[in-house]
Design a protein around this motif. Structure first.
Motif, PDB file in Angstrom:
ATOM      1  N   GLU A 111       0.833  -1.205   0.000  1.00 20.61           N
ATOM      2  CA  GLU A 111       0.000   0.000   0.000  1.00 20.61           C
ATOM      3  C   GLU A 111       0.872   1.261   0.000  1.00 20.61           C
ATOM      4  OE1 GLU A 111      -2.934  -0.062   3.103  1.00 20.61           O
ATOM      5  OE2 GLU A 111      -3.639  -2.045   2.500  1.00 20.61           O
ATOM      6  N   GLU A 112       1.926   1.259   0.826  1.00 18.64           N
ATOM      7  CA  GLU A 112       2.821   2.418   0.868  1.00 18.64           C
ATOM      8  C   GLU A 112       3.546   2.572  -0.469  1.00 18.64           C
ATOM      9  OE1 GLU A 112       6.639   4.138   3.421  1.00 18.64           O
ATOM     10  OE2 GLU A 112       5.683   2.264   4.033  1.00 18.64           O
ATOM     11  N   PHE A 113       4.014   1.450  -1.032  1.00 22.41           N
ATOM     12  CA  PHE A 113       4.691   1.471  -2.328  1.00 22.41           C
ATOM     13  C   PHE A 113       3.776   2.041  -3.409  1.00 22.41           C
ATOM     14  CE2 PHE A 113       5.162  -0.788  -6.397  1.00 22.41           C
ATOM     15  CZ  PHE A 113       6.400  -0.291  -6.789  1.00 22.41           C
ATOM     16  N   MET A 114       2.533   1.566  -3.456  1.00 16.10           N
ATOM     17  CA  MET A 114       1.599   2.032  -4.492  1.00 16.10           C
ATOM     18  C   MET A 114       1.331   3.524  -4.349  1.00 16.10           C
ATOM     19  SD  MET A 114       0.745  -0.170  -6.768  1.00 16.10           S
ATOM     20  CE  MET A 114      -0.817   0.342  -7.453  1.00 16.10           C
ATOM     21  N   ASP A 115       1.209   4.012  -3.118  1.00 13.53           N
ATOM     22  CA  ASP A 115       0.964   5.438  -2.910  1.00 13.53           C
ATOM     23  C   ASP A 115       2.156   6.268  -3.411  1.00 13.53           C
ATOM     24  OD1 ASP A 115      -0.450   7.716  -1.894  1.00 13.53           O
ATOM     25  OD2 ASP A 115       0.967   7.736  -0.218  1.00 13.53           O
ATOM     26  N   LEU A 116       3.359   5.877  -3.009  1.00  9.92           N
ATOM     27  CA  LEU A 116       4.554   6.616  -3.444  1.00  9.92           C
ATOM     28  C   LEU A 116       4.778   6.477  -4.949  1.00  9.92           C
ATOM     29  CD1 LEU A 116       6.985   5.631  -0.539  1.00  9.92           C
ATOM     30  CD2 LEU A 116       5.860   7.841  -0.878  1.00  9.92           C
ATOM     31  N   PHE A 117       4.592   5.276  -5.471  1.00 10.27           N
ATOM     32  CA  PHE A 117       4.804   5.022  -6.893  1.00 10.27           C
ATOM     33  C   PHE A 117       3.810   5.812  -7.742  1.00 10.27           C
ATOM     34  CE2 PHE A 117       4.613   2.192 -10.698  1.00 10.27           C
ATOM     35  CZ  PHE A 117       5.934   2.360 -11.093  1.00 10.27           C
ATOM     36  N   LYS A 118       2.573   5.889  -7.267  1.00  5.35           N
ATOM     37  CA  LYS A 118       1.560   6.652  -8.001  1.00  5.35           C
ATOM     38  C   LYS A 118       1.943   8.132  -8.050  1.00  5.35           C
ATOM     39  CE  LYS A 118      -3.393   7.302  -8.388  1.00  5.35           C
ATOM     40  NZ  LYS A 118      -4.702   6.882  -7.930  1.00  5.35           N
ATOM     41  N   GLN A 119       2.431   8.660  -6.934  1.00  6.77           N
ATOM     42  CA  GLN A 119       2.865  10.055  -6.910  1.00  6.77           C
ATOM     43  C   GLN A 119       3.997  10.283  -7.908  1.00  6.77           C
ATOM     44  OE1 GLN A 119       3.803  11.399  -2.927  1.00  6.77           O
ATOM     45  NE2 GLN A 119       2.087  10.244  -2.075  1.00  6.77           N
ATOM     46  N   MET A 120       4.971   9.349  -7.928  1.00  2.90           N
ATOM     47  CA  MET A 120       6.108   9.493  -8.833  1.00  2.90           C
ATOM     48  C   MET A 120       5.652   9.431 -10.293  1.00  2.90           C
ATOM     49  SD  MET A 120       9.557   7.233  -9.328  1.00  2.90           S
ATOM     50  CE  MET A 120       8.699   5.972 -10.243  1.00  2.90           C
ATOM     51  N   GLN A 149      12.608  13.639  -3.663  1.00  5.46           N
ATOM     52  CA  GLN A 149      12.428  12.963  -2.377  1.00  5.46           C
ATOM     53  C   GLN A 149      11.810  11.576  -2.554  1.00  5.46           C
ATOM     54  OE1 GLN A 149       9.985  15.710  -0.225  1.00  5.46           O
ATOM     55  NE2 GLN A 149      11.681  17.092   0.288  1.00  5.46           N
ATOM     56  N   LEU A 150      11.003  11.421  -3.580  1.00  2.00           N
ATOM     57  CA  LEU A 150      10.337  10.131  -3.800  1.00  2.00           C
ATOM     58  C   LEU A 150      11.321   9.028  -4.193  1.00  2.00           C
ATOM     59  CD1 LEU A 150       7.094  11.174  -5.728  1.00  2.00           C
ATOM     60  CD2 LEU A 150       7.220  10.164  -3.451  1.00  2.00           C
ATOM     61  N   LEU A 151      12.329   9.352  -4.963  1.00  4.45           N
ATOM     62  CA  LEU A 151      13.270   8.337  -5.450  1.00  4.45           C
ATOM     63  C   LEU A 151      13.952   7.565  -4.313  1.00  4.45           C
ATOM     64  CD1 LEU A 151      14.758  10.237  -8.516  1.00  4.45           C
ATOM     65  CD2 LEU A 151      13.011   8.450  -8.512  1.00  4.45           C
ATOM     66  N   PRO A 152      14.542   8.236  -3.296  1.00  2.00           N
ATOM     67  CA  PRO A 152      15.146   7.457  -2.206  1.00  2.00           C
ATOM     68  C   PRO A 152      14.103   6.716  -1.357  1.00  2.00           C
ATOM     69  CG  PRO A 152      15.617   9.820  -1.933  1.00  2.00           C
ATOM     70  CD  PRO A 152      14.844   9.657  -3.186  1.00  2.00           C
ATOM     71  N   MET A 153      12.890   7.242  -1.290  1.00  2.00           N
ATOM     72  CA  MET A 153      11.840   6.563  -0.527  1.00  2.00           C
ATOM     73  C   MET A 153      11.400   5.276  -1.219  1.00  2.00           C
ATOM     74  SD  MET A 153       9.651   9.953   0.518  1.00  2.00           S
ATOM     75  CE  MET A 153       8.352   9.158   1.415  1.00  2.00           C
ATOM     76  N   LEU A 154      11.448   5.260  -2.543  1.00  2.00           N
ATOM     77  CA  LEU A 154      11.038   4.080  -3.306  1.00  2.00           C
ATOM     78  C   LEU A 154      12.167   3.060  -3.473  1.00  2.00           C
ATOM     79  CD1 LEU A 154       8.850   5.760  -6.044  1.00  2.00           C
ATOM     80  CD2 LEU A 154       8.098   3.990  -4.464  1.00  2.00           C
ATOM     81  N   ALA A 155      13.427   3.482  -3.290  1.00  3.66           N
ATOM     82  CA  ALA A 155      14.578   2.596  -3.522  1.00  3.66           C
ATOM     83  C   ALA A 155      14.498   1.284  -2.732  1.00  3.66           C
ATOM     84  CB  ALA A 155      15.870   3.341  -3.238  1.00  3.66           C
ATOM     85  N   PRO A 156      14.173   1.300  -1.416  1.00  2.00           N
ATOM     86  CA  PRO A 156      14.114   0.018  -0.688  1.00  2.00           C
ATOM     87  C   PRO A 156      13.034  -0.936  -1.240  1.00  2.00           C
ATOM     88  CG  PRO A 156      13.976   1.878   0.844  1.00  2.00           C
ATOM     89  CD  PRO A 156      13.961   2.436  -0.528  1.00  2.00           C
ATOM     90  N   PHE A 157      11.945  -0.368  -1.717  1.00  2.00           N
ATOM     91  CA  PHE A 157      10.889  -1.205  -2.289  1.00  2.00           C
ATOM     92  C   PHE A 157      11.365  -1.863  -3.587  1.00  2.00           C
ATOM     93  CE2 PHE A 157       8.305   1.997   0.087  1.00  2.00           C
ATOM     94  CZ  PHE A 157       7.753   1.119   1.011  1.00  2.00           C
ATOM     95  N   PHE A 158      12.043  -1.080  -4.431  1.00  2.00           N
ATOM     96  CA  PHE A 158      12.548  -1.636  -5.688  1.00  2.00           C
ATOM     97  C   PHE A 158      13.607  -2.709  -5.427  1.00  2.00           C
ATOM     98  CE2 PHE A 158      10.947   2.394  -7.668  1.00  2.00           C
ATOM     99  CZ  PHE A 158      10.036   1.786  -8.504  1.00  2.00           C
ATOM    100  N   GLU A 159      14.417  -2.525  -4.376  1.00  2.00           N
ATOM    101  CA  GLU A 159      15.407  -3.542  -4.032  1.00  2.00           C
ATOM    102  C   GLU A 159      14.735  -4.849  -3.635  1.00  2.00           C
ATOM    103  OE1 GLU A 159      17.865  -1.773  -1.017  1.00  2.00           O
ATOM    104  OE2 GLU A 159      18.942  -0.521  -2.461  1.00  2.00           O
ATOM    105  N   LYS A 160      13.654  -4.762  -2.838  1.00  2.00           N
ATOM    106  CA  LYS A 160      12.918  -5.971  -2.451  1.00  2.00           C
ATOM    107  C   LYS A 160      12.274  -6.638  -3.667  1.00  2.00           C
ATOM    108  CE  LYS A 160      11.475  -5.804   2.336  1.00  2.00           C
ATOM    109  NZ  LYS A 160      10.331  -5.717   3.237  1.00  2.00           N
ATOM    110  N   ILE A 161      11.703  -5.816  -4.525  1.00  2.00           N
ATOM    111  CA  ILE A 161      11.003  -6.353  -5.703  1.00  2.00           C
ATOM    112  C   ILE A 161      11.992  -7.046  -6.631  1.00  2.00           C
ATOM    113  CG2 ILE A 161       9.709  -5.734  -7.773  1.00  2.00           C
ATOM    114  CD1 ILE A 161       8.540  -3.369  -6.069  1.00  2.00           C
ATOM    115  N   ASN A 162      13.136  -6.427  -6.847  1.00  2.00           N
ATOM    116  CA  ASN A 162      14.145  -6.984  -7.764  1.00  2.00           C
ATOM    117  C   ASN A 162      15.006  -8.061  -7.113  1.00  2.00           C
ATOM    118  OD1 ASN A 162      13.269  -5.291  -9.824  1.00  2.00           O
ATOM    119  ND2 ASN A 162      14.648  -3.651  -9.180  1.00  2.00           N
TER     120      ASN A 162
END
Length: 167
Positions: A111-120, A149-162
């Protein structure tokens, strides 16, 4: 009285005057009961099973095609991404990435990822023209700061996904 009514009345009177032997009445009743039991026992179950199989064959594939895309929550539709220089393949890749995120992240993280990703993505769509070229100057200063600011916030999510996250 009409001819139909007269004929019906005459036939009824003749039938009332006739007497059938009790033996014949028993055989007709038994034959009718045998027919009803035979008809009731076999057909409905076969028909229900066949109808169930046919329904499953039709509904399962249509449910797969009719299911909504998670990318629709971000873009709205494929046309939105196409208006900004993207293609159906880009949209499908985005959908696959979001599906991977859903399977690899917890519900709260997703849910947090989708919110941040949608903003980006909304900011990227705002700064991208119809040819797919990004123009940072289309964003206001606040939007540019928010994007950075969104890019570093999303980085941990992308690391988990990849699968590159460190345990």
């Amino acid at each position: 009285m009409s001819i139909d009514k007269e004929l019906r009345e005459e036939l009824r009177q003749v039938a009332d005057s006739m007497h059938c032997p009790p033996d014949l009445h028993g055989r007709v009743s038994q034959s009718h009961q045998h027919y009803v039991n035979k008809k009731r026992g076999r057909s409905p179950m076969k028909k229900r099973v066949i109808a169930g199989i046919i329904a499953a064959v039709i509904l399962i594939p249509s449910a797969v095609f009719a299911s909504s895309y998670l990318a629709d929550a971000i873009f709205g539709s494929v046309k939105t991404i196409e208006q900004h220089g993207g293609s159906q393949e880009d949209y499908n890749e985005m959908e696959e990435m979001i599906q991977a995120a859903k399977s690899k992240l917890t519900e709260e993280e997703f849910e947090e990822f989708m919110d941040l990703f949608k903003q980006m993505v909304q900011l990227k769509l705002k700064m991208t023209d119809e040819k797919g070229i990004k123009h940072m100057d289309k964003l206001t200063k606040e939007e540019q700061q928010h994007f950075e600011q969104l890019l570093p916030m999303l980085a941990p999510f992308f690391e988990k996904i990849n699968g590159t996250a460190k345990p």
